[in-house]
Design an enzyme around this catalytic site. Sequence first.
Site, PDB file in Angstrom:
ATOM      1  CB  THR A  48       8.752   1.836   1.536  1.00  0.00           C
ATOM      2  OG1 THR A  48       9.610   2.073   2.652  1.00  0.00           O
ATOM      3  CG2 THR A  48       9.583   1.630   0.287  1.00  0.00           C
ATOM      4  CB  CYS A  49       3.758   0.896  -0.194  1.00  0.00           C
ATOM      5  SG  CYS A  49       4.412  -0.640   0.497  1.00  0.00           S
TER       6      CYS A  49
END
Length: 161
Positions: A48-49
């Site tokens: 996600t990052c």
Amino acid sequence: MTIAIGDTLPKATFKEKTADGPVEISTDELFAGKKVVLFAVPGAFTPTCTLNHLPGYLENRDALKERGVDDIAVISVNDWHVMGAWAQHSGGLGKIHFLADWDASFTKALGLEMDLSAGALGLRSKRYSMLVENGVVKSLNIEENPGQATVSSAATMIEQL
């Protein structure tokens, strides 16, 4: 206790990789007299990052600056080598600050740490974004789920400016 809007950021020193090698950058250097967007991720190179959260800030860097933001920084409980590699890999080196909170001292001082040991990640930062003016928190967006980057996204920050 978790940091809140109106609070002054705690003093800290981070490590950052630059084109000239590693440097230390203090909260005073980064925030004094400036309007800064700070966002935190649970881990560099995590899905996600890397695929969602960071790209939004890189893609919207100019839009944030046009709204009066002096600087943008991402922070993670990683070492400066990892943060430097992430900066290079993402194309963000020299565009925003990639700050290593290697021992989680800043994250703990904010009250925004979380234990992801169940996922073999150990102590990490919650995912959040904040607008900081002259060291004072003006907006704070904390994600309830570390696998999402919606309330802490660049789009949300642009709306708040």
